[in-house]
Motif scaffolding. Structure first.
Motif, mmCIF file in Angstrom:
data_model
loop_
_atom_site.group_PDB
_atom_site.id
_atom_site.type_symbol
_atom_site.label_atom_id
_atom_site.label_comp_id
_atom_site.label_asym_id
_atom_site.label_seq_id
_atom_site.Cartn_x
_atom_site.Cartn_y
_atom_site.Cartn_z
ATOM 1 N N LYS A 1 0.817 -1.222 0.000
ATOM 2 C CA LYS A 1 0.000 0.000 0.000
ATOM 3 C C LYS A 1 0.843 1.262 0.000
ATOM 4 C CE LYS A 1 -4.109 -1.649 2.296
ATOM 5 N NZ LYS A 1 -3.759 -2.320 3.556
ATOM 6 N N GLU A 2 1.824 1.302 0.925
ATOM 7 C CA GLU A 2 2.618 2.529 1.010
ATOM 8 C C GLU A 2 3.960 2.323 0.330
ATOM 9 O OE1 GLU A 2 2.753 3.249 5.200
ATOM 10 O OE2 GLU A 2 0.563 3.114 5.206
ATOM 11 N N THR A 3 4.221 3.152 -0.658
ATOM 12 C CA THR A 3 5.513 3.029 -1.337
ATOM 13 C C THR A 3 6.193 4.386 -1.381
ATOM 14 O OG1 THR A 3 4.459 3.427 -3.462
ATOM 15 C CG2 THR A 3 4.789 1.128 -2.842
ATOM 16 N N GLN A 4 7.500 4.356 -1.581
ATOM 17 C CA GLN A 4 8.274 5.594 -1.628
ATOM 18 C C GLN A 4 9.106 5.622 -2.893
ATOM 19 O OE1 GLN A 4 9.842 5.548 2.480
ATOM 20 N NE2 GLN A 4 10.729 7.526 1.907
ATOM 21 N N LEU A 5 9.208 6.775 -3.512
ATOM 22 C CA LEU A 5 10.019 6.911 -4.722
ATOM 23 C C LEU A 5 11.505 6.922 -4.349
ATOM 24 C CD1 LEU A 5 10.250 7.576 -7.810
ATOM 25 C CD2 LEU A 5 10.243 9.987 -7.138
#
Ligand code: ADP
Ligand code: ASP
Ligand code: MG
Length: 418
Positions: free
Chosen positions: A234-238
């Protein structure tokens, strides 16, 4: 010169094709080579054609051919006038494929596969090239099968670098706009080969290397390389910046955002690679180059689904050492089972494999003749790079952990879903 790679998601419909023109307008269309994949999920659709043909299922064969024809016809009718010659060009390509199937007597699946699935890329590049010409963007369409020369290991071909480099160097005009197919190649015997699923990124790497490109951009439906697949987490970071080595590690463990073979050629020539969003040209995306290992430093999650965990031990309680292990590896190689994790103790050996060509059952029948063996199908292999306790807990909560292996930077956990 710059290399742009457009994958299936970027050209799944007419709007996607128009967006390529928009990107070229913004970024500049000269000194550019476009590597293009099959449209949308067309490679899967062409695989269905091969399967119904091999299974001699006439009804499904007609259905699957019609599906690919209708898909492309819809896109070209959205992009071109009725009287445009593209309609005829597409009909000719499909005619060629149907003629091949009608006349073919060969039985080898992998050979047939390559002769058919290549139409995905031949069609997509023809459409993009004609569309750009139509709107006044001069370009040259090239048949990559005469440039990317490989051996004859169908579906998993290995490049002949020397021949390929010479051909690409002499036949591509770096000052212009050229369009080539990703993923496919050719053998000197005239047959089509392919570089493995998702191989278009690799094609971009090959051209970048051979042409000493200034940079490579892979255009995606995500902002860049993220610390996890957004379809799974669900939570992703670039990730703003990652090194070639880190990218190779991530791709090796299965991050499907870049094909693992892509990086080595561009790293050898220190060519920077950008992964950018085709929907957001203002976003800088991810830069892959030398230097910083990973910025920001966050745990990166990679999942390989539907793996098989095999446990093998000796029948006579002899140790699991070089001779036994090399026999097992020989069989794994013979049946093209890709090994993703190994763990061994004195008398047992566990290996997690990708049953990518469905040869597992044959492998198992053979290994059982010599060793004691058991397996669990349908497990998921999670890899966490730069792990923290918190990130590992997240994985353990996903199901039953049946094997884990931790080293300095990387944790791998096999999960059986509840
Ligand atoms: P293409 O059509 O260009 O080949 P793919 O669908 O193969 O595109 O790859 C893009 C997808 O890769 C994204 O939509 C995303 O779901 C997935 N993906 C997997 N791992 C990552 C990651 N680490 N970062 C970004 N995207 C990822
Ligand atoms: N069209 C091919 C595939 O879907 C290659 C690629 O997209 O990279 O595997
Ligand atoms: Mg892809």
């Amino acid at each position: 010169m710059k290399i742009f790679k457009f994958g299936g998601a970027s050209i799944k419909d007419a709007l996607g094709v128009k967006n390529i023109a928009h990107i070229l307008h913004q970024e500049g269309a000269s000194n550019c080579l476009l590597v293009i994949s099959a449209m949308g999920k067309m490679t899967n659709a062409f695989e269905n054609i091969v399967n119904s043909y091999v299974n001699n299922d006439q009804e499904k064969l007609t259905e699957s051919i019609d599906f690919t024809i209708n898909y492309h016809t819809k896109i070209i009718s959205d992009l071109f006038q009725d009287e445009h010659e593209i309609h005829q060009n597409i009909t000719i390509l499909f005619g060629e494929m149907i003629h091949f199937l009608a006349k073919n007597i060969a039985k080898e699946y992998d050979y047939l596969y390559d002769q058919i699935v290549c139409y995905g890329e031949l069609l997509s590049t023809t459409i993009v090239s004609e569309y750009l010409t139509d709107i006044g963007v001069t370009n040259t369409w090239k048949d990559v099968r005469k440039l990317v020369i490989t051996d004859a290991v169908y579906r998993d071909a290995t490049l002949n670098w020397l021949e390929t480099e010479q051909l690409i160097k002499t036949q591509i005009d770096s000052s212009k706009l050229t369009i080539v197919q990703g993923f496919i190649g050719g053998h000197s015997n005239g047959n089509t080969t392919t570089l493995g699923r998702e191989g278009s990124d690799y094609t971009a790497g090959i051209f970048a290397y051979c042409l000493d490109a200034k940079n490579v951009t892979i255009w995606k439906d995500v902002l860049g390389v993220l610390n996890a697949d957004p379809r799974e987490f669900k939570e992703t970071q670039l990730l703003n910046h990652i090194s070639y080595e880190e990218t190779i590690e991530m791709a090796f463990y299965g991050a499907s955002v870049i094909h693992p073979k892509t990086i080595k050629p561009i790293q050898n020539k220190q060519i920077p690679l950008y992964v950018r969003s085709f929907n957001d040209l203002n976003s800088p995306g991810t830069k892959v180059s030398s230097g910083i290992t990973i910025d920001p430093i966050v745990p990166c999650f990679i999942v390989k689904k539907n793996q098989v965990l095999i446990s093998i031990s000796t029948r006579d309680f002899s140790f699991m050492v070089e001779d036994n292990i090399s026999d097992i590896f020989k069989l794994l190689h013979t049946y093209q089972l890709r090994v993703n994790l190994i763990q061994n103790s004195a008398i047992s050996f566990s290996v997690c494999v990708d049953n990518r060509f469905n040869h597992f059952d044959q492998f198992y029948d053979e290994i059982k003749l010599v060793f004691k063996a058991s397996f669990i199908k349908g497990v998921d292999l999670y890899t966490v790079r730069h792990f923290t306790n918190n990130s590992l807990n997240k994985i353990h909560n996903l199901g039953r952990s049946i094997l884990s292996q931790i080293n300095k930077n990387t944790a791998q956990i096999i999960i059986q879903k509840k």
